[in-house]
Write an enzyme that holds these catalytic residues in place. Structure first.
Site, PDB file in Angstrom:
ATOM      1  N   SER A  25       0.802  -1.217   0.000  1.00 52.23           N
ATOM      2  CA  SER A  25       0.000   0.000   0.000  1.00 52.23           C
ATOM      3  C   SER A  25       0.838   1.272   0.000  1.00 52.23           C
ATOM      4  O   SER A  25       2.065   1.240  -0.027  1.00 52.23           O
ATOM      5  CB  SER A  25      -0.948   0.036   1.201  1.00 52.23           C
ATOM      6  OG  SER A  25      -0.214   0.283   2.392  1.00 52.23           O
ATOM      7  N   TYR A  58      -3.053   0.309  -3.139  1.00 57.17           N
ATOM      8  CA  TYR A  58      -4.215   0.892  -2.483  1.00 57.17           C
ATOM      9  C   TYR A  58      -3.743   1.845  -1.391  1.00 57.17           C
ATOM     10  O   TYR A  58      -2.602   1.777  -0.928  1.00 57.17           O
ATOM     11  CB  TYR A  58      -5.126  -0.200  -1.894  1.00 57.17           C
ATOM     12  CG  TYR A  58      -4.455  -1.047  -0.841  1.00 57.17           C
ATOM     13  CD1 TYR A  58      -4.558  -0.720   0.512  1.00 57.17           C
ATOM     14  CD2 TYR A  58      -3.707  -2.165  -1.198  1.00 57.17           C
ATOM     15  CE1 TYR A  58      -3.924  -1.494   1.478  1.00 57.17           C
ATOM     16  CE2 TYR A  58      -3.080  -2.946  -0.241  1.00 57.17           C
ATOM     17  CZ  TYR A  58      -3.193  -2.604   1.088  1.00 57.17           C
ATOM     18  OH  TYR A  58      -2.568  -3.366   2.040  1.00 57.17           O
TER      19      TYR A  58
END
Length: 138
Positions: A25, A58
């Protein structure tokens, strides 16, 4: 027809952390996420202006006001502390929606503080950068 369109970006942010030993991430200051209309967990493309790397991951919400842009996991092999990056999100919309949609552009300084919000994806605020030749958005 559904099209995948440019939705928003955090433009020319500075990477503050890189942690290889994390599950993945990118950690992003909550203020920047909110300004760019990007949710925690949302898919983003990261373009490293410094070295040309591109990747998808993400978002994880970071502390508001911290200026954090933290690259986590395997992406830390591609993006380093101090690199200049662009975080881009996309959205799926109909052709009619796409023709009317205005993206959220968040321009930041070297400390990742917001200096200007806009909707023109070709706007260049950084000294020495120019609009793309023949771009028609203004």
């Amino acid at each position: 027809m559904i099209r995948t369109m440019f939705k928003s970006k955090i433009h020319r942010a500075t990477v503050t952390h890189a942690n290889l030993h994390y599950v993945g991430s990118v950690t992003v200051d909550k203020d920047l996420l909110d300004a760019a209309d990007i949710l925690p967990g949302e898919l983003v493309a990261i373009v490293d202006v410094t070295n040309g790397s591109r990747l998808e991951t993400y978002t994880i919400e970071g502390q508001a006001g911290s200026g954090v842009i933290g690259i986590n996991g395997a992406a830390a092999h591609l993006v380093n502390i101090g690199d200049t990056v662009i975080l881009i999100s996309y959205a799926q919309m109909t052709t009619a929606e796409a023709r009317e949609y205005l993206p959220s552009i968040v321009h930041v300084d070297a400390a990742n503080k917001i200096v200007q919000l806009g909707t023109d994806p070709a706007e260049a605020l950084t000294e020495g950068l120019n609009r793309p030749p023949f771009s028609t958005t203004a």
